[in-house]
Design a protein around this motif. Structure first.
Motif, PDB file in Angstrom:
ATOM      1  N   ILE A  79     -10.481  41.516 -57.184  1.00 44.91           N
ATOM      2  CA  ILE A  79     -10.547  40.093 -56.809  1.00 44.91           C
ATOM      3  C   ILE A  79      -9.480  39.780 -55.778  1.00 44.91           C
ATOM      4  O   ILE A  79      -9.713  39.088 -54.783  1.00 44.91           O
ATOM      5  N   TRP A  80      -8.276  40.301 -56.029  1.00 51.03           N
ATOM      6  CA  TRP A  80      -7.176  40.039 -55.102  1.00 51.03           C
ATOM      7  C   TRP A  80      -7.484  40.605 -53.715  1.00 51.03           C
ATOM      8  O   TRP A  80      -7.255  39.967 -52.693  1.00 51.03           O
ATOM      9  N   LYS A  81      -8.021  41.841 -53.684  1.00 52.53           N
ATOM     10  CA  LYS A  81      -8.363  42.453 -52.396  1.00 52.53           C
ATOM     11  C   LYS A  81      -9.453  41.665 -51.673  1.00 52.53           C
ATOM     12  O   LYS A  81      -9.411  41.497 -50.451  1.00 52.53           O
ATOM     13  N   GLN A 117      -7.892  38.619 -50.168  1.00 50.61           N
ATOM     14  CA  GLN A 117      -7.164  38.975 -48.959  1.00 50.61           C
ATOM     15  C   GLN A 117      -8.106  39.269 -47.794  1.00 50.61           C
ATOM     16  O   GLN A 117      -7.832  38.925 -46.639  1.00 50.61           O
ATOM     17  N   ARG A 118      -9.243  39.925 -48.127  1.00 48.36           N
ATOM     18  CA  ARG A 118     -10.228  40.222 -47.075  1.00 48.36           C
ATOM     19  C   ARG A 118     -10.805  38.931 -46.486  1.00 48.36           C
ATOM     20  O   ARG A 118     -10.935  38.790 -45.264  1.00 48.36           O
ATOM     21  N   LYS A 176      -9.362  36.021 -46.458  1.00 47.54           N
ATOM     22  CA  LYS A 176      -8.311  35.366 -45.668  1.00 47.54           C
ATOM     23  C   LYS A 176      -8.170  36.021 -44.294  1.00 47.54           C
ATOM     24  O   LYS A 176      -7.978  35.341 -43.283  1.00 47.54           O
ATOM     25  N   ALA A 177      -8.275  37.369 -44.291  1.00 51.94           N
ATOM     26  CA  ALA A 177      -8.169  38.075 -43.010  1.00 51.94           C
ATOM     27  C   ALA A 177      -9.320  37.715 -42.079  1.00 51.94           C
ATOM     28  O   ALA A 177      -9.131  37.497 -40.874  1.00 51.94           O
ATOM     29  N   LEU A 178     -10.535  37.622 -42.642  1.00 51.68           N
ATOM     30  CA  LEU A 178     -11.696  37.237 -41.833  1.00 51.68           C
ATOM     31  C   LEU A 178     -11.545  35.816 -41.303  1.00 51.68           C
ATOM     32  O   LEU A 178     -11.873  35.527 -40.150  1.00 51.68           O
ATOM     33  N   GLU A 179     -11.070  34.920 -42.173  1.00 50.98           N
ATOM     34  CA  GLU A 179     -10.867  33.540 -41.737  1.00 50.98           C
ATOM     35  C   GLU A 179      -9.816  33.468 -40.635  1.00 50.98           C
ATOM     36  O   GLU A 179      -9.958  32.718 -39.668  1.00 50.98           O
ATOM     37  N   GLU A 180      -8.743  34.250 -40.787  1.00 54.38           N
ATOM     38  CA  GLU A 180      -7.689  34.253 -39.771  1.00 54.38           C
ATOM     39  C   GLU A 180      -8.215  34.809 -38.446  1.00 54.38           C
ATOM     40  O   GLU A 180      -7.915  34.281 -37.372  1.00 54.38           O
ATOM     41  N   GLN A 181      -9.023  35.871 -38.545  1.00 53.01           N
ATOM     42  CA  GLN A 181      -9.604  36.448 -37.323  1.00 53.01           C
ATOM     43  C   GLN A 181     -10.546  35.447 -36.655  1.00 53.01           C
ATOM     44  O   GLN A 181     -10.525  35.274 -35.434  1.00 53.01           O
ATOM     45  N   LYS A 182     -11.361  34.775 -37.471  1.00 56.75           N
ATOM     46  CA  LYS A 182     -12.275  33.776 -36.929  1.00 56.75           C
ATOM     47  C   LYS A 182     -11.508  32.630 -36.287  1.00 56.75           C
ATOM     48  O   LYS A 182     -11.880  32.102 -35.232  1.00 56.75           O
ATOM     49  N   ARG A 183     -10.403  32.239 -36.934  1.00 50.67           N
ATOM     50  CA  ARG A 183      -9.591  31.149 -36.405  1.00 50.67           C
ATOM     51  C   ARG A 183      -8.994  31.528 -35.044  1.00 50.67           C
ATOM     52  O   ARG A 183      -8.968  30.732 -34.110  1.00 50.67           O
ATOM     53  N   LYS A 184      -8.509  32.768 -34.960  1.00 50.10           N
ATOM     54  CA  LYS A 184      -7.932  33.211 -33.698  1.00 50.10           C
ATOM     55  C   LYS A 184      -8.976  33.287 -32.590  1.00 50.10           C
ATOM     56  O   LYS A 184      -8.697  32.970 -31.428  1.00 50.10           O
TER      57      LYS A 184
END
Length: 464
Positions: free
Chosen positions: A411-413, A416-417, A419-427
């Motif tokens: 669940i934690w991974k 994190q995945r 969040k990483a996708l959201e951060e990449q999309k945001r960038k």
């Protein structure tokens, strides 16, 4: 007098381990029942207790994008403070104070006596979880607490999480690099523990300790321990969410029971109203018969053949009128007046019964609508409860098959995945020009605050 060492250190803060939600290799399952639980509260509830009023005071007059919507989430995702801290206290070691031995029993007694006054002695360290373990090699205490300060005059809320300020308010000002407020406080608590030991004829054997230079392997091991500690706190948060979901299931089940009771009461009221309506219909039929009889009497009275009495021989006209005609007309007049009064009275009574009948019929129709709405709501709640039970059952099955650590790690991974996708999309969506970035950032912030406000409104609606 025997001598024993006193250990006081910061812990990893693994609440699941403290509660024995899982059994580690160093735990004796046959002795788990001997563990003592002094306190075990939901961390989110403790945060509400300590900081909700301060959050409300802080938000007064603030712009929406600067308001604090959830202080627990703010600390959890922030970098300045931790959600909570843990300290571990132990007397002696597995050689001289082993669990299950007379010496170990004495250690349990001393630690128990020490814990009784802990919260009173440290009012700014709000204890929410505390266990005395007797199922490992040596008895020891795990104390988990939220450090906070009130009446804060600096930036931010007037009541806030702060280990440094919480310990300062207890009189520990800190000093050199290794003489921090926390180290001072732990040493002070060790002295208090040693005083209790002396009352039980045990002297504190103090040994100088220092942290040796770590080789590469041990350095990496220490860093991994930090990462594990952070993951365990995240897992604790997920566990709290699961507990909240289970609590919601219990609430929904209770609501279902209450609605079923209400439905039964409405059904009983419906049957009672139906009986009253049937009784009213019978009375209405009786009134109709009475009215029909009155109509017949009125019709018959209009068909009466007036047979005037014969006048006597040589009878005067005035005598005939006064003694025979007038009494007859007076009798007829009184009879007709009586019938008219009776008709008026019965007509009024019939109107009253008719009004009552229509009102009861309206109430009956309204009750039928309420019954239908309650039945629909009950079915909907039943579906929701079934869905939540299925989800809970699947989660528990996954826990049994794969183990809590594996599931929570997955669940934690996944979090994190995402969040990483959201951060990449945001960038990728972020404009290149600085001016455009500032405008873009303001718009995203407004969207986030609006979503937080909607979520808060939705949660309040569910609580009601």
């Amino acid at each position: 007098m025997m001598k024993r060492t006193v250990s006081g250190m910061t812990g990893a803060g693994s609440l699941a381990h403290n509660r024995r939600d899982f059994i580690a290799e160093n735990v004796n399952p046959d002795r788990v029942h001997l563990n003592i639980c002094y306190r075990d509260e939901n961390l989110k509830d403790v945060y509400k207790e300590l900081f909700d009023e301060a959050v409300e005071r802080y938000n007064v007059g603030k712009r929406n994008d600067r308001k604090i919507t959830n202080y627990y989430d703010k600390i959890q995702h922030g970098k300045q403070e931790k959600l909570f801290h843990e300290v571990i206290f132990q007397i002696g070691n597995s050689k001289d104070m082993a669990a299950g031995t007379p010496e170990g029993e004495l250690a349990v007694k001393i630690l128990d006596e020490y814990m009784q006054e802990f919260q009173k002695r440290n009012p700014t360290l709000r204890v929410f979880c505390c266990y005395l373990h007797q199922d490992e090699a040596t008895p020891h205490l795990h104390i988990d607490f939220v450090p906070y300060v009130t009446g804060w005059k600096g930036k931010g809320m007037d009541t806030r999480v702060s280990l440094k300020q919480a310990l300062k308010s207890l009189g520990f000002q800190g000093g050199a690099k290794h003489d921090t407020e926390l180290n001072q406080w732990i040493n002070h608590e060790k002295e208090i523990l040693s005083e209790i030991m002396e009352r039980h004829e045990i002297e504190w054997e103090q040994k100088g300790t220092h942290e040796e230079h770590l080789d590469v392997y041990n350095f990496k091991k220490k860093e991994r321990a930090k990462e594990v500690k952070e993951l365990e706190q995240k897992i604790e948060s997920l566990t709290a969410d699961v507990e909240a979901a289970e609590s919601d299931i219990k609430v929904l089940k209770q609501e279902k029971v209450d609605i079923e009771k209400a439905r039964d009461q409405v059904s009983e009221s419906k049957e009672q109203t139906k009986k009253e309506l049937e009784h009213m219909e019978k009375q209405q039929n009786q009134l109709k018969l009475i009215m029909n009889n009155i109509d017949k009497e009125l019709k018959n009275s209009g068909q009466i053949k007036l047979v005037l009495p014969e006048a006597g021989t040589l009878e005067l006209a005035s005598t005939y009128r006064n003694k025979k005609i007038k009494p007859l007309f007076t009798k007829m007049k009184n009879y007709i007046a009586g019938l008219a009064a009776k008709v008026i009275e019965i007509t009024r009574e019939a109107e009253k019964w008719r009004d009552k009948y229509y009102q009861l019929k309206k109430d009956y129709d309204d009750l039928e609508k309420d019954v239908d709405e309650v039945a629909d709501l009950c079915d909907q709640l039943s579906d929701d409860v079934n869905k939540l039970e299925i989800i809970s059952d699947k989660y528990n099955r996954a826990l049994r098959i794969f183990g809590r650590d594996t599931i929570e790690s997955a669940i934690w991974k996944d979090i994190q995945r995402e969040k990483a996708l959201e951060e990449q999309k945001r960038k990728e969506q972020m404009p290149r020009k600085i001016i455009d970035r500032l405008q873009w950032g303001r718009e995203r912030s407004q969207e986030y605050n609006m979503q937080q406000k909607k979520n808060k409104t939705k949660r309040r609606g569910m609580e009601l």
